[in-house]
Design a protein around this motif. Sequence first.
Motif, PDB file in Angstrom:
ATOM      1  N   VAL A 148     -26.706 -74.880 -21.015  1.00  0.00           N
ATOM      2  CA  VAL A 148     -26.260 -73.546 -21.404  1.00  0.00           C
ATOM      3  C   VAL A 148     -25.616 -72.940 -20.165  1.00  0.00           C
ATOM      4  O   VAL A 148     -26.297 -72.639 -19.182  1.00  0.00           O
ATOM      5  N   VAL A 149     -24.292 -72.804 -20.217  1.00  0.00           N
ATOM      6  CA  VAL A 149     -23.517 -72.378 -19.049  1.00  0.00           C
ATOM      7  C   VAL A 149     -23.038 -70.943 -19.272  1.00  0.00           C
ATOM      8  O   VAL A 149     -22.255 -70.688 -20.183  1.00  0.00           O
ATOM      9  N   VAL A 150     -23.522 -70.019 -18.431  1.00  0.00           N
ATOM     10  CA  VAL A 150     -23.133 -68.613 -18.548  1.00  0.00           C
ATOM     11  C   VAL A 150     -22.610 -68.051 -17.228  1.00  0.00           C
ATOM     12  O   VAL A 150     -22.334 -66.866 -17.119  1.00  0.00           O
ATOM     13  N   LYS A 151     -22.487 -68.925 -16.221  1.00  0.00           N
ATOM     14  CA  LYS A 151     -21.944 -68.532 -14.921  1.00  0.00           C
ATOM     15  C   LYS A 151     -20.889 -69.552 -14.506  1.00  0.00           C
ATOM     16  O   LYS A 151     -20.905 -70.699 -14.959  1.00  0.00           O
ATOM     17  N   ASP A 152     -19.994 -69.145 -13.617  1.00  0.00           N
ATOM     18  CA  ASP A 152     -18.952 -70.048 -13.121  1.00  0.00           C
ATOM     19  C   ASP A 152     -19.557 -71.343 -12.593  1.00  0.00           C
ATOM     20  O   ASP A 152     -20.646 -71.342 -12.014  1.00  0.00           O
ATOM     21  N   VAL A 153     -18.813 -72.428 -12.799  1.00  0.00           N
ATOM     22  CA  VAL A 153     -19.207 -73.740 -12.279  1.00  0.00           C
ATOM     23  C   VAL A 153     -18.126 -74.163 -11.292  1.00  0.00           C
ATOM     24  O   VAL A 153     -16.954 -74.252 -11.658  1.00  0.00           O
ATOM     25  N   PRO A 154     -18.497 -74.423 -10.032  1.00  0.00           N
ATOM     26  CA  PRO A 154     -17.477 -74.793  -9.045  1.00  0.00           C
ATOM     27  C   PRO A 154     -16.870 -76.171  -9.325  1.00  0.00           C
ATOM     28  O   PRO A 154     -17.478 -77.006 -10.004  1.00  0.00           O
ATOM     29  N   SER A 155     -15.699 -76.397  -8.798  1.00  0.00           N
ATOM     30  CA  SER A 155     -15.038 -77.690  -8.944  1.00  0.00           C
ATOM     31  C   SER A 155     -15.951 -78.799  -8.434  1.00  0.00           C
ATOM     32  O   SER A 155     -16.594 -78.658  -7.399  1.00  0.00           O
ATOM     33  N   ALA A 157     -18.763 -79.863  -9.520  1.00  0.00           N
ATOM     34  CA  ALA A 157     -20.209 -79.719  -9.701  1.00  0.00           C
ATOM     35  C   ALA A 157     -20.677 -80.461 -10.952  1.00  0.00           C
ATOM     36  O   ALA A 157     -19.972 -80.559 -11.947  1.00  0.00           O
ATOM     37  N   VAL A 158     -21.890 -80.973 -10.871  1.00  0.00           N
ATOM     38  CA  VAL A 158     -22.573 -81.555 -12.018  1.00  0.00           C
ATOM     39  C   VAL A 158     -23.684 -80.582 -12.360  1.00  0.00           C
ATOM     40  O   VAL A 158     -24.554 -80.304 -11.519  1.00  0.00           O
ATOM     41  N   VAL A 159     -23.649 -80.014 -13.579  1.00  0.00           N
ATOM     42  CA  VAL A 159     -24.654 -79.029 -13.968  1.00  0.00           C
ATOM     43  C   VAL A 159     -25.359 -79.462 -15.239  1.00  0.00           C
ATOM     44  O   VAL A 159     -24.808 -80.182 -16.068  1.00  0.00           O
ATOM     45  N   ALA A 160     -26.611 -79.007 -15.377  1.00  0.00           N
ATOM     46  CA  ALA A 160     -27.389 -79.273 -16.591  1.00  0.00           C
ATOM     47  C   ALA A 160     -28.512 -78.248 -16.644  1.00  0.00           C
ATOM     48  O   ALA A 160     -28.818 -77.583 -15.659  1.00  0.00           O
ATOM     49  N   GLY A 161     -29.120 -78.139 -17.815  1.00  0.00           N
ATOM     50  CA  GLY A 161     -30.272 -77.269 -17.994  1.00  0.00           C
ATOM     51  C   GLY A 161     -29.936 -75.972 -18.688  1.00  0.00           C
ATOM     52  O   GLY A 161     -28.800 -75.692 -19.025  1.00  0.00           O
ATOM     53  N   ASN A 162     -31.001 -75.181 -18.920  1.00  0.00           N
ATOM     54  CA  ASN A 162     -30.872 -73.889 -19.576  1.00  0.00           C
ATOM     55  C   ASN A 162     -31.686 -72.871 -18.782  1.00  0.00           C
ATOM     56  O   ASN A 162     -32.905 -72.892 -18.864  1.00  0.00           O
ATOM     57  N   PRO A 163     -31.024 -72.040 -18.005  1.00  0.00           N
ATOM     58  CA  PRO A 163     -29.589 -71.960 -17.751  1.00  0.00           C
ATOM     59  C   PRO A 163     -29.141 -73.116 -16.856  1.00  0.00           C
ATOM     60  O   PRO A 163     -29.941 -73.674 -16.092  1.00  0.00           O
TER      61      PRO A 163
END
Length: 186
Positions: A148-155, A157-163
Amino acid sequence: MKKMIRYIFQDWSVNRSASIKSSLVLALFRLAQLATRSPRYLAGLASVYGVLYQVLVGWLLGIELPSSVQVGQYLKLRHGVALVVHRDTVIGDYCTLRHSTTIGNKQRSDGSFTNAPKIGNHVDIGANVVILGAITIGDHAVIGAGAVVVKDVPSGAVVAGNPAKILGVVNQSTNHETEFPLMMEV
């Protein structure tokens, strides 16, 4: 005419390993984009095609990808079912979207709505992802399944999770066609 046909079928090559449905949906999407830009004397025909596109892709195939979405070259759809993309979303080149993903805006407490997300180039978005609000997903980012992505993600980046939280960075020297980019720890 060749340029128009090339535009309509540009996503075909990157989706050949996915499914014929993905290729067909994206060809119909590109055709719908052309129809919205058609000369005024073709407005009636464009309207009929718009309804046909909505019925076939939206209702029958369960993919909400409005023709107003700005999509770069070579979009890849993996399954696509239950995909919902807000009409004002911007998606860069060589991106991958998987099934059950929602990309949209948020309603503020005063009842107004935020802008839709802007997604960079070479972004890989996993299944069951939710991306909401006036945020930017940087180039070469990887969004893990269920995030669940609600903030900017930098170039990169690997993101996961809630948030969603940053788990690592992508080795950006990998080829855009690599299914699972190499990761380096943060």
